[in-house]
Motif scaffolding. Structure first.
Motif, PDB file in Angstrom:
ATOM      1  N   ASN A   1       0.846  -1.180   0.000  1.00 55.04           N
ATOM      2  CA  ASN A   1       0.000   0.000   0.000  1.00 55.04           C
ATOM      3  C   ASN A   1       0.884   1.233   0.000  1.00 55.04           C
TER       4      ASN A   1
ATOM      5  N   LEU B   1      -6.571   2.747  -5.367  1.00 50.49           N
ATOM      6  CA  LEU B   1      -7.601   2.439  -4.368  1.00 50.49           C
ATOM      7  C   LEU B   1      -8.554   3.603  -4.196  1.00 50.49           C
ATOM      8  N   ASN B   2      -8.019   4.793  -3.910  1.00 54.34           N
ATOM      9  CA  ASN B   2      -8.826   6.000  -3.796  1.00 54.34           C
ATOM     10  C   ASN B   2      -7.932   7.180  -4.138  1.00 54.34           C
TER      11      ASN B   2
ATOM     12  N   GLN C   1      -1.986   0.642  -4.684  1.00 54.56           N
ATOM     13  CA  GLN C   1      -1.309  -0.609  -4.344  1.00 54.56           C
ATOM     14  C   GLN C   1      -0.278  -0.919  -5.423  1.00 54.56           C
TER      15      GLN C   1
END
Length: 850
Positions: A566, A601-602, A607
């Motif tokens: 992440n 992811l946002n 990732q």
């Protein structure tokens, strides 16, 4: 019937299974109406239930039908006496147990008598033991019975206060009773046969100690303090005194009554106070209390028991101190109607300006004498004067003098019935002098807004101050007082503020986007005065910081789909110059996009994972381009170090995999271990070689034995060679000869081979084993001195053994050294060399005639 729960029997309710009987809240069972009891004894079930816990308990109640003969005055068969008659005298015989025999010979249910209490007076003088009562069972005619008593006072502490004759059943008290120590005793009487078998059920005996008046009343305090306002009306409550008597309060022995014995002073009346004989409340009984005349009364109060009977009762006394408190019954008055200020009043000062005299007769510190003014306020200075202070600052530029009318009045109203004026007035003249007042900034704190990054020299604002002294021609100068980052400059004349450096919102000196600086404005008055002002600069953020990738390092498995990394970004700017961020891999080098992939992811997180199915273990630098959302947007290429290692089934990196991931293969690791082992072996061999060499150095024989003295011996210093035939001598001869062991084994000293007298050889100081070549002269002199001082030396010349020096030399005789071809040599100095050189001195010395 009675039922107890955890909280006692509070709130317990009772019910029965029969409509003929009911139970009250206190557990009393009664007949609901008149009824005929059947011959067979009825059995009743009583239910007790707790409304709080909803618990229910049941008990069975069996009725025993009594004979009518027990209620019509006839004595039942076998009964000796009536219980009422037994209780008339303590020496009477009690029959606690009685038997009923029916006409047909059947034995009926046995019933026990309730024995009336036995009364024993306290402090009895005896003689002891003193008989109290006799207990008998009507079975003592049939069998021999033994009686005993148990309980507190018999077999429980206090022990043996009561005793009983086991044969006759007579019970005694063995010592005087004290009701204040214990007021009652509960004993149980037992009757058994000679074998110890119970004959009758135990009977309860209650013994009460009759109180005697043997304790005086005791006051809770010996001195009571109370107060009453002056001028109080008769009947005003003052205080309460309390005395306790340890005797029984239900009898006259413990009933205390109070009375006042004396009152001091007896002014204006000898009976100014009275006391309630039962409660001890002291109240005023006469008018005329005046604090200005009598400030305190001392009253002696007496407490007597036996309901105050002075002939039979016991008494005690206490002191009641009654203070007369002040009330506002005297108004204040000024001594003069006009007051002039003793000194001028500086402007903007709240200091004392006038001292006012007033006549006061009330208590000085009482709240009723604090004075109040319409234009100011006062504070106490002395018992008869006040200092007038300003309620607000005065301004010379507005008013140069004041004419005041001061009124003084009581803070509390005068007491009722006082027909006097409650206030007084006086005139006050106050002059104001001009003083130098400090400049002030009209807008303080001043706030301005601008974008960060403005260039150096930009004019921000003009921060000027105002001097309130209009009648003084003064100049104001400006300077910096606090500029943490040294970003600002101020014009000393007009207060114009410019930037001295680029303002950065992300600096550590910025708090909540605000930069704060303080400036000083000072005039040139005498003395000079100054004021401070604060300037607050709100910095608007611009997009001047590129985002940074986080984290800088990470770990991942060598096979995909096991775990991912992440990633996010940190930006020093604020919204809207931060996220959402864009994460992407660069196209160069191509291996980056071939091996890795990024999944969004946002707006703030993504990732990083492997694209290929397998990547060899090791550390890889993966560049990632991060772009913020500013206008214009900024981007930054950050490198994340990814450690790729083999993982177990849980996706955790193994220990071997962690080592392999550092970039070292198995062969490299083995080579490193072999190098370490070789290095340790070399160090060990070097240490062993050094120890062996040190041992050989210590065991090597010296040219001269350290135990031998070096005097009279030839020492080898160096091999000079050249020109002499000393190149072929035997070096082994330089050691001590084998045949000289008898000399070498002697005690240290001068080594000789001639005969010496028998005796202990003196000990000479041991010289260094190898003397320095430069000290040969000293060596010869020390050997000469040792020979001269040797008491064992013979008086003749003898041979001294030095050592073998090898074959001869072409240098000739040594005697040629230091000799002169012309002239005579002076040998007189041989006389100074001791007895061993005396012969030579005689041969060569002495002068020309010799």
């Amino acid at each position: 019937v009675k039922f107890n729960n955890c909280a006692g029997n509070k709130g317990v309710r009772y019910e029965t299974n029969s409509p003929d009987f009911k139970v009250r809240a206190d557990g009393t069972l009664y007949a609901a109406h008149q009824l005929q009891v059947p011959p067979k004894p009825p059995v009743l079930r009583v239910t007790a239930w707790d409304p709080q816990s909803l618990g229910r308990r049941e008990a069975m109640v069996r009725f025993l039908v009594a004979e009518k003969s027990q209620h019509n005055g006839h004595k039942p068969k076998g009964r000796k006496t009536v219980p009422g008659e037994l209780a008339q005298q303590q020496s009477d015989t009690l029959l606690p147990w009685r038997q009923h025999q029916s006409a047909n010979g059947l034995r009926r249910q046995k019933r026990d008598w309730v024995i009336p209490p036995i009364n024993v007076p306290e402090n009895s003088r005896g003689p002891f033991p003193q008989q109290l009562v006799r207990i008998r069972s009507d079975k003592d005619k049939e069998i021999h019975i033994r009686y005993s008593i148990t309980g507190v006072g018999a077999d429980q502490p206090p022990m043996e206060v009561f005793s009983i004759d086991p044969v006759s059943g007579r019970m005694y008290v063995t010592r005087p009773m004290d009701r204040e120590e214990r007021a009652s005793y509960h004993l149980r009487a037992h009757a058994v046969d000679m074998n110890g078998n119970k004959v009758e059920n135990p009977i309860d005996l209650y013994i009460y100690v009759i109180d005697m008046n043997d304790n005086r009343p005791e006051f809770i305090n010996q001195v009571y303090n109370g107060s009453v306002d002056e001028g109080s009306k008769p009947g005003t409550y003052v205080m309460t005194v309390t005395a306790n008597d340890a005797d029984d309060s239900t009898t006259a022995n413990g009933m205390v009554r109070y009375r006042i014995v004396t009152q001091t002073p007896q002014s204006p009346s000898q009976n100014m106070f009275t006391i309630n004989s039962e409660t001890g409340d002291i109240v005023t009984v006469a008018a005329g209390l005046d604090r200005e005349k009598v400030q305190q009364y001392i009253v002696i109060v007496q407490a007597t028991d036996m309901e105050g009977n002075l002939n039979y009762g016991l008494s005690n006394t206490a002191t009641a101190i009654i203070t007369v408190t002040d009330v506002n019954d005297n108004p204040p008055e000024f001594t003069t109607s006009t007051v002039t200020a003793r000194r001028p009043c500086p402007e903007l000062a709240a200091s004392g300006v006038a001292r006012q005299q007033k006549a006061v007769r009330d208590a000085t510190c009482h709240p009723c004498v604090l004075t109040r003014s319409r234009l100011g306020f006062s504070r106490p200075v002395g018992p008869q004067e006040k200092v007038q202070r300003l309620a607000a600052a005065v301004d010379y530029e507005m008013n140069r003098a004041f004419m005041l009318t001061v009124m003084v009045s009581n803070q509390a109203p005068l007491a009722s019935g006082i027909q006097m004026s409650f206030q007084s007035t006086a005139g006050v003249t106050i002059s104001v002098t001009d003083v130098n007042e400090a400049p002030y900034f009209p807008t303080n704190h001043k706030l301005i807004r601008l974008e960060e990054g403005v260039p150096t020299g930009t004019v921000l604002t003009t921060f000027s101050a105002v001097d309130p002294d209009r009648f003084m021609q003064q100049a104001v100068r400006y300077s910096k007082l606090s500029d943490p980052a040294n970003w600002l400059n101020i014009n000393a004349t007009n207060g114009q503020i410019t930037t001295a450096a680029v303002l950065d919102r992300e600096s550590d000196y910025i708090k909540n986007n605000v930069y704060e600086a303080t400036f000083l404005a000072a005039d040139n008055g005498i003395p000079p005065a100054s004021g401070t002002g604060t300037l607050q600069i709100y910095l608007i953020d611009i997009n001047d910081n590129a985002p940074e990738l986080l984290p800088k390092e990470a770990q991942i498995c060598e096979k995909p789909n096991l775990n991912v990394i992440n990633i996010t970004a940190a930006d020093a700017d604020i919204d809207p110059n931060v996220g959402p961020f864009v994460f992407e891999l660069p196209s160069v080098p191509s291996a980056v996009r071939k091996n890795w992939t990024i999944t969004r992811l946002n707006g703030d997180y993504a990732q990083l994972s492997l694209r290929i199915m397998y990547l060899e273990a090791g550390v890889y630098d993966v560049p990632i381009i991060v772009t913020d959302s500013g206008n214009p947007p900024l981007y930054n290429t950050s490198v994340i170090k990814v450690k790729v290692c083999p993982c177990d089934e849980n996706g955790d990196c193994t220990t071997i995999g962690a080592v392999a991931a550092t970039g070292l293969g198995t062969g490299a690791i083995i080579a490193i271990l072999i190098c370490i082992i070789i290095l340790l072996t070399m160090v060990l061999l070097f240490v062993v070689w050094m120890k062996r060499r040190e041992k050989e150095r210590h065991t090597k024989q010296l040219l001269i034995d350290p135990e031998d003295d070096v005097r009279d011996n030839i020492l080898k210093y160096d091999e000079e060679g050249g020109g002499e035939e000393d190149q072929d001598y035997d070096l082994s001869q330089l050691q001590q000869p084998e045949t000289m062991e008898h000399v070498l084994n002697k005690t240290p000293g001068v080594r000789r081979v001639d005969e010496r007298p028998i005796g202990a050889e003196p000990q000479y100081p041991i010289r260094p084993v190898i003397p320095h070549p430069g000290d040969i002269g000293d060596f010869i002199n020390e050997g000469l001195r040792a020979a001269d001082n040797d008491p064992t030396a013979p008086p003749y010349d003898s041979l001294l053994v030095f050592d073998y020096e090898g074959s001869g030399s072409t240098a000739g005789s040594v005697s040629s050294l230091n000799s002169s071809s012309s002239g005579d040599q002076d040998y007189d100095y041989l006389n100074d060399w001791g007895p061993r050189f005396k012969k030579l001195a005689d041969m060569y010395g002495g002068g020309e005639e010799d």
